[in-house]
Write a protein that holds these residues in place. Sequence first.
Motif, PDB file in Angstrom:
ATOM      1  N   ALA A 145       9.602  -7.286   7.483  1.00 50.63           N
ATOM      2  CA  ALA A 145      10.506  -9.054   6.764  1.00 50.63           C
ATOM      3  C   ALA A 145      11.136  -9.244   8.516  1.00 50.63           C
ATOM      4  O   ALA A 145      11.048 -10.733   8.095  1.00 50.63           O
ATOM      5  CB  ALA A 145      11.375  -8.187   6.169  1.00 50.63           C
ATOM      6  N   HIS A 200       8.311  -2.996  -2.407  1.00 43.22           N
ATOM      7  CA  HIS A 200      10.131  -3.034  -2.005  1.00 43.22           C
ATOM      8  C   HIS A 200      10.103  -4.317  -0.565  1.00 43.22           C
ATOM      9  O   HIS A 200      10.929  -5.089  -0.600  1.00 43.22           O
ATOM     10  CB  HIS A 200      10.783  -1.719  -1.127  1.00 43.22           C
ATOM     11  N   HIS A 201       8.961  -3.390   0.234  1.00 39.06           N
ATOM     12  CA  HIS A 201       9.263  -4.705   1.614  1.00 39.06           C
ATOM     13  C   HIS A 201       8.972  -6.037   1.547  1.00 39.06           C
ATOM     14  O   HIS A 201       9.540  -7.012   2.212  1.00 39.06           O
ATOM     15  CB  HIS A 201       8.142  -4.558   2.689  1.00 39.06           C
ATOM     16  N   LYS A 204      12.196  -8.045   0.375  1.00 36.72           N
ATOM     17  CA  LYS A 204      13.485  -7.976   1.255  1.00 36.72           C
ATOM     18  C   LYS A 204      12.721  -8.632   2.999  1.00 36.72           C
ATOM     19  O   LYS A 204      13.339  -9.075   3.280  1.00 36.72           O
ATOM     20  CB  LYS A 204      13.175  -6.167   2.366  1.00 36.72           C
ATOM     21  N   GLU A 208      14.801 -11.806   3.566  1.00 38.68           N
ATOM     22  CA  GLU A 208      14.704 -12.828   4.993  1.00 38.68           C
ATOM     23  C   GLU A 208      14.790 -13.822   5.262  1.00 38.68           C
ATOM     24  O   GLU A 208      15.686 -14.755   5.568  1.00 38.68           O
ATOM     25  CB  GLU A 208      13.940 -11.441   5.661  1.00 38.68           C
ATOM     26  N   TRP A 279      17.072   2.112   0.450  1.00 39.83           N
ATOM     27  CA  TRP A 279      17.018   0.667   0.260  1.00 39.83           C
ATOM     28  C   TRP A 279      17.555  -0.009  -0.985  1.00 39.83           C
ATOM     29  O   TRP A 279      17.472  -1.364  -0.651  1.00 39.83           O
ATOM     30  CB  TRP A 279      15.127   1.577  -0.515  1.00 39.83           C
ATOM     31  N   ASP A 282      19.364  -2.275   0.644  1.00 36.49           N
ATOM     32  CA  ASP A 282      18.598  -4.576   0.812  1.00 36.49           C
ATOM     33  C   ASP A 282      18.841  -5.083  -0.191  1.00 36.49           C
ATOM     34  O   ASP A 282      18.588  -6.221  -0.247  1.00 36.49           O
ATOM     35  CB  ASP A 282      17.048  -4.093   1.362  1.00 36.49           C
ATOM     36  N   ILE A 286      18.320  -8.974  -1.324  1.00 38.88           N
ATOM     37  CA  ILE A 286      17.198  -9.741  -1.780  1.00 38.88           C
ATOM     38  C   ILE A 286      17.079 -10.183  -3.398  1.00 38.88           C
ATOM     39  O   ILE A 286      17.003 -11.463  -3.944  1.00 38.88           O
ATOM     40  CB  ILE A 286      16.155  -8.167  -2.137  1.00 38.88           C
TER      41      ILE A 286
END
Length: 446
Positions: A145, A200-201, A204, A208, A279, A282, A286
Amino acid sequence: MATSPNLTRAAFPKDFRFGAATAAYQVEGHSFGGAGTCHWDTFAATPGNVLRAEDGAIACDQYHRYEEDMDLLKAGNFDAYRFSTSWSRVMPEGRGPVNQEGLDYYDRLVDAILERGLEPHATIYHWELPSALSDLGGWTHPDIAQWFGDFAEIIDDKIGDRLASVATINEPWCVSYLSHMLGHHAPGLRNIRAAARSMHHVLKAHGEAITRLRARGRDNLGIVINFEHTQPASDAPEDIAAATRQDAINNRWFIEAVAKGQYPTEALEGLEAHLPNGWQDDMAAISQPIDWLGVNYYFRQLVAHDATETWPSTKPVQGHLATTQMGWEILPDGLYALLMRLKNDYVGDLPIMVTENGMAWDDHVRNGIVEDSERCAYIRDHMGAMQRAINDGANLTGFFYWSLLDNYEWAFGYERRFGMIHVDFETLKRTPKASYHMLKDLLARS
């Protein structure tokens, strides 16, 4: 539901924008301009992954032919061009030094778009992850991210002040689940832990980029999510449950994260154990506000329970509808239902753009002409679905046909043609198809 044959630009709101879309690796020619290798280069070089082991080295050579392509777009009475920026072209190692030659290409491209009176709509990431980052774990790496945020700022520094809209990520389901659980796209993994973490990333990373670009004063920020119209293959309870699980994974995971700051329970049942620790922390980033939502829609998918497989125990079932060259079932009413679902359940009056909709077909040039009547009907019917959604209150502000050009269609190489402009991949000659001419007439201003 078929549209009226009299559907024209005037049937849509006055400020509705019509455009066409492409993606960097699919059209530019990745061997040009000092681009670094990306995970699609290595995925394509691995036997069995891509039809005929074809890659994007030359593609449509838009790197050199962008002015010709923008002339065609302007001549077709379009308003806008949606393109993506290649991370591995701009930052060959994914981090650190910038390839100025690659970055300058996007400066020239945006100038060319604007010079023709068109709007530039940019997508920061459309799947070409630098190989150096893929070597470190790519979308499964906890720091990606931050790396993506750095890339987003470099793009913003160069062209951000001239863009009509900016999307952070294109089709996060494809970036993550399709590529890390099903293995159909680069990096070609089949690993539930990698899938959950990348799912998830990628969100994320979206958060960001939004945080950083918002701090720079940008107010044209969104994300592009792909949706299928998911239906159970039968009335059996197990098929209904299977369709619900697939809808949670393919559709709801990403829109619920962005719109509500949560993941659907039916998907967490299989994925939560594999998500990174913390998680939940975050989700606020998001789900921070966006200015618009991009919607990619192509098909209906029937889903049945598969008792022979572990979670999610689903399998696709072919239905009775007509299909495209991809084997995708054509259901324009699915787009109408999706737009109304988004309005009613997720985004309310947030502006929505249909950022991709189109069909692949086995097109051929005959006597200098490409007759693609099936695509013409597909476009008209889906535009009719958009018009109905607008009439019923959806805040739909634009439509980008996928794609401007026949191009590199990922694992299907150059066989599957989505373009409204035919490309001879030997000579790179462009030939507008009947669908292009139909849209040119439809979009003409009186």
